[in-house]
Design an enzyme around this catalytic site. Structure first.
Site, mmCIF file in Angstrom:
data_model
loop_
_atom_site.group_PDB
_atom_site.id
_atom_site.type_symbol
_atom_site.label_atom_id
_atom_site.label_comp_id
_atom_site.label_asym_id
_atom_site.label_seq_id
_atom_site.Cartn_x
_atom_site.Cartn_y
_atom_site.Cartn_z
ATOM 1 C CE LYS A 45 -0.352 -0.009 5.046
ATOM 2 N NZ LYS A 45 -1.254 0.010 6.211
ATOM 3 C CE1 TYR A 267 12.071 32.606 4.836
ATOM 4 C CE2 TYR A 267 12.288 30.233 4.533
ATOM 5 C CZ TYR A 267 12.018 31.495 4.021
ATOM 6 O OH TYR A 267 11.693 31.630 2.707
#
Length: 385
Positions: A45, A267
């Site tokens: 999956k 940042y």
């Protein structure tokens, strides 16, 4: 040359590279087969846990997996379209899923409720189904109170020729913690459910409860079939088994600069250099799947040494503190790999981000250039029983 060495060499001067080592998948399947007398379902999956569903499926089947497992009908049909002929089970679908397509393509379907039974039994042709019992998660699967009725209705549909009950399934809530009392409770409930199914006249050929964690640590839960997904690609949720990691991420250092002590980086100026140092820029970020919150502890491997990240991970890039190493643009940073050469592993990154490796491998983005290293043997199609 190892898969990681190849990835490092090919990352020189190029883009970030995600290398999938299918030989590792084959080795893990062989180890798992030695651990159990039950059959093995390779769960592919989420695009094979981010490793390519078709590639992992073919490799696992060649190494001895007799079944494949996915969540949706669409995932199952894609495996059939790729030519895989072993039994495939799909176990998580809405009521309006294309069950007719599943039946036509020989895909087994999980039945977690009476409504799902009606929808699947209404599809053209007899459907192969696995009745799904909730064994303690309050998630997918029929509630124990509804189980007897579901079994009786399934038996009636089987007698009418609309379905064939080939399996009974459940899932353990705490298998990653061997010895947890919830595991024994789940096994008892599952054994009760299988007995109820037989009492209703059903004769399922396979009973399956164990996923990767229980397949590795709890033989009492193996029954006829174990469902293995994370362990295929080298993730052991229990931390008890030396599996072989199938995934490595490398990237070139695209820029280097020398900066003085006290230089703010990235940042928010969340990090400043403590001394004069060299900073390297690596073009991978959270848009590629790196967990942004890992940066205060995260490291990468450059020139045989682990180096700490300097400042926050940005969308497309991060900065690494290279110290006094004379690194030049074009050299390679290994973000994660098997750990054989001291590089960080997926488990390391999961720890730094307070998550699990499963999440990391399934969030890696499409911008990463993927390279697949084949296992050293061909993959047969197999046959439906």
């Amino acid at each position: 040359m190892t898969a990681l060495a190849l990835a490092r060499r090919e990352a020189l001067g190029g883009a970030a590279r995600l290398t999938v080592d299918l030989g590792a998948v084959a080795e893990n399947v062989r180890l798992l087969r030695r651990r159990t007398a039950a059959g093995l379902m390779a769960v592919v999956k989420a695009d094979g846990f981010g490793h390519s569903a078709v590639d992992v499926a073919r490799t696992a089947v060649a190494a001895g997996a007799g079944w494949l497992g996915v969540t949706s009908v669409d995932e199952a049909v894609a495996l059939r379209d790729a030519g895989l002929r072993v039994p495939v089970l799909s176990w998580l679908n809405p009521l309006d899923a294309d069950f007719g397509a599943a039946v036509r393509r020989g895909v087994d379907l999980a039945v977690p409720s009476g409504a799902h039974l009606d929808a699947i039994a209404g599809a053209a042709g007899p459907a192969r189904v696995h009745l799904h019992l909730d064994t303690g998660m309050a998630r997918d699967g029929a509630e124990p109170e509804a189980w007897l009725d579901l079994c009786r209705r399934a038996r009636a549909a089987e007698q009418d020729g609309r379905i064939r009950v080939v399996g009974v399934m459940g899932h353990l809530a705490c298998a990653e913690t061997p010895g947890h009392p919830a595991n024994a409770a789940g096994r008892r409930l599952f054994e009760w459910g299988a007995a109820i199914a037989r009492g209703a006249g059903l004769r399922p050929a396979v009973r399956h409860l164990a996923a990767s964690a229980a397949a590795l640590t709890d033989p009492r839960s193996h029954f006829d079939l174990v469902r293995v997904g994370a362990a295929l690609v080298g993730i052991d949720p229990t931390g008890t088994t030396a599996l072989r990691t199938a995934l490595s991420l490398t990237a070139p250092i695209v820029a280097v600069r020398r900066v003085p002590a006290g230089t703010p980086v990235g940042y928010g100026h969340a990090w400043r250099t403590g001394a004069a140092t060299t900073l390297g820029l690596v073009p991978v970020g959270y848009a590629d799947g790196l967990p942004r919150n890992a940066w205060p502890r995260a490291e990468v491997h450059v020139r045989g040494r682990r180096r700490r990240l300097a400042g926050r991970i940005s969308m497309d890039q991060f900065v690494v503190d290279l110290g006094t190493d004379p690194v030049r643009p074009g050299e390679t940073a290994t973000v994660f790999g098997p750990g054989d050469a001291g590089e960080p592993t997926l488990a390391d990154w999961a720890g730094w981000a307070d998550t699990i490796p499963h999440e990391l491998v399934t969030r890696l983005g499409p911008r990463l250039r993927r390279h697949v290293i084949a296992a050293d043997h061909p993959a047969p199609d197999g046959n439906l029983p």
